[in-house]
Design an enzyme around this catalytic site. Structure first.
Site, mmCIF file in Angstrom:
data_model
loop_
_atom_site.group_PDB
_atom_site.id
_atom_site.type_symbol
_atom_site.label_atom_id
_atom_site.label_comp_id
_atom_site.label_asym_id
_atom_site.label_seq_id
_atom_site.Cartn_x
_atom_site.Cartn_y
_atom_site.Cartn_z
ATOM 1 N N TYR A 123 0.813 -1.198 0.014
ATOM 2 C CA TYR A 123 0.112 0.019 -0.075
ATOM 3 C C TYR A 123 0.878 1.276 -0.027
ATOM 4 O O TYR A 123 0.661 2.360 -0.543
ATOM 5 C CB TYR A 123 -1.127 -0.120 1.148
ATOM 6 C CG TYR A 123 -2.026 -0.839 1.134
ATOM 7 C CD1 TYR A 123 -2.936 -0.929 -0.077
ATOM 8 C CD2 TYR A 123 -2.515 -1.986 2.054
ATOM 9 C CE1 TYR A 123 -4.008 -1.726 -0.194
ATOM 10 C CE2 TYR A 123 -3.441 -2.826 1.722
ATOM 11 C CZ TYR A 123 -4.140 -2.654 0.597
ATOM 12 O OH TYR A 123 -5.269 -3.668 0.732
ATOM 13 N N GLU A 216 -1.360 -29.830 9.317
ATOM 14 C CA GLU A 216 -1.306 -28.904 8.057
ATOM 15 C C GLU A 216 -2.569 -28.212 8.054
ATOM 16 O O GLU A 216 -2.497 -27.128 7.703
ATOM 17 C CB GLU A 216 -0.858 -29.880 6.901
ATOM 18 C CG GLU A 216 -0.835 -29.271 5.606
ATOM 19 C CD GLU A 216 -0.817 -30.126 4.434
ATOM 20 O OE1 GLU A 216 -0.635 -29.597 3.265
ATOM 21 O OE2 GLU A 216 -0.553 -31.254 4.728
#
Length: 249
Positions: A123, A216
């Site tokens: 940004y 995971e």
């Protein structure tokens, strides 16, 4: 440092500049300064040697990280392969400019000893250099090029990823000047792992767990936490919601 300011940009490929840990802000700034001086010297020399510049050569073989995950090194290079790109090609020129823009943005961050996420950096660059940055992917690639060219970690430049990891189970955590957090009582969302490596180093941790279980999938992590698996098996559950970021590792 003086020997690095030659007529060509040998600074960028000097293997002696590799380090095995996060650089202090002063040293990271020094590497940026040397890069700028090297470039200016090459630019103003009687026979400028900047028609070709080394940047990361992204190929299928080096597009995935396959080194550093199980070593004592606290950072990894995303690529080790370089190619020379001619400044006569528009795409290569823009890629090189993006590297300098990233260094320009990182320098005051290092001066103030602050940290920004890659998203925050995107940004900032979008506001100041929108003609060169139009997507997060371009910023990420420019950061990779900068990291490789300066031979330092991304974190050394004051850039961190947004925290993705979560931890739950038989673990007590305490950040400086904050209350103790019981990771058994954080619910299925778990306790978020900060992307700030400095903060992680300052954490005070206590546990009676006998196992660390790496999960995971985020959904499986939530199910295990809901079932209070860590009470049946004295353990700590950790997930990175897929591929682990550096802070979670």
């Amino acid at each position: 440092m003086e020997g690095l300011c030659g007529s060509s940009l040998t600074f960028f490929s000097d293997q002696r500049l590799c380090c095995a840990d996060v650089l202090p802000p002063a040293e990271a700034r020094a590497r940026i300064e040397v890069a700028v001086l090297s470039f200016l010297r090459a630019l103003t020399s009687p026979d400028p040697a900047i028609s070709h510049l080394p940047l990361i050569n992204r190929t299928l073989s080096n597009s995935r990280v396959n080194h550093g995950l199980l070593t004592d090194v606290s950072w990894i290079f995303l690529s080790h392969s370089f190619c020379t790109r001619s400044l006569t090609r528009a795409n290569a020129t823009k890629a090189f400019i993006r590297v300098w823009k990233v260094m320009e943005m990182c320098y005051p961050i290092l001066l103030q000893e602050k940290r920004v996420t890659q998203r925050e950096l995107y940004y900032k660059l979008l506001c100041t250099s929108s003609e060169y940055f139009t997507s997060q992917l371009q910023v990420n690639k420019a950061i990779q090029d900068t990291v490789a060219l300066l031979r330092c970690s991304r974190y050394s430049l004051g850039i961190m990823t947004s925290g993705r990891g979560l931890v739950a189970g038989r673990l007590l955590l305490q950040e400086p000047n904050k209350e103790i957090v019981d990771c058994c009582s954080c619910g299925s969302s778990g306790y978020p792992i900060s992307g700030d490596l400095n903060l992680l180093e300052k954490l005070i941790m206590k546990t009676d767990a006998r196992y660390i279980i790496l999960v995971e999938k985020h959904a499986i992590f939530q199910r295990l936490v809901d079932d209070h698996v860590f009470n049946q098996i004295p353990s700590i559950l950790i997930t990175a919601k897929g591929y682990p970021d550096i802070a979670t590792r």
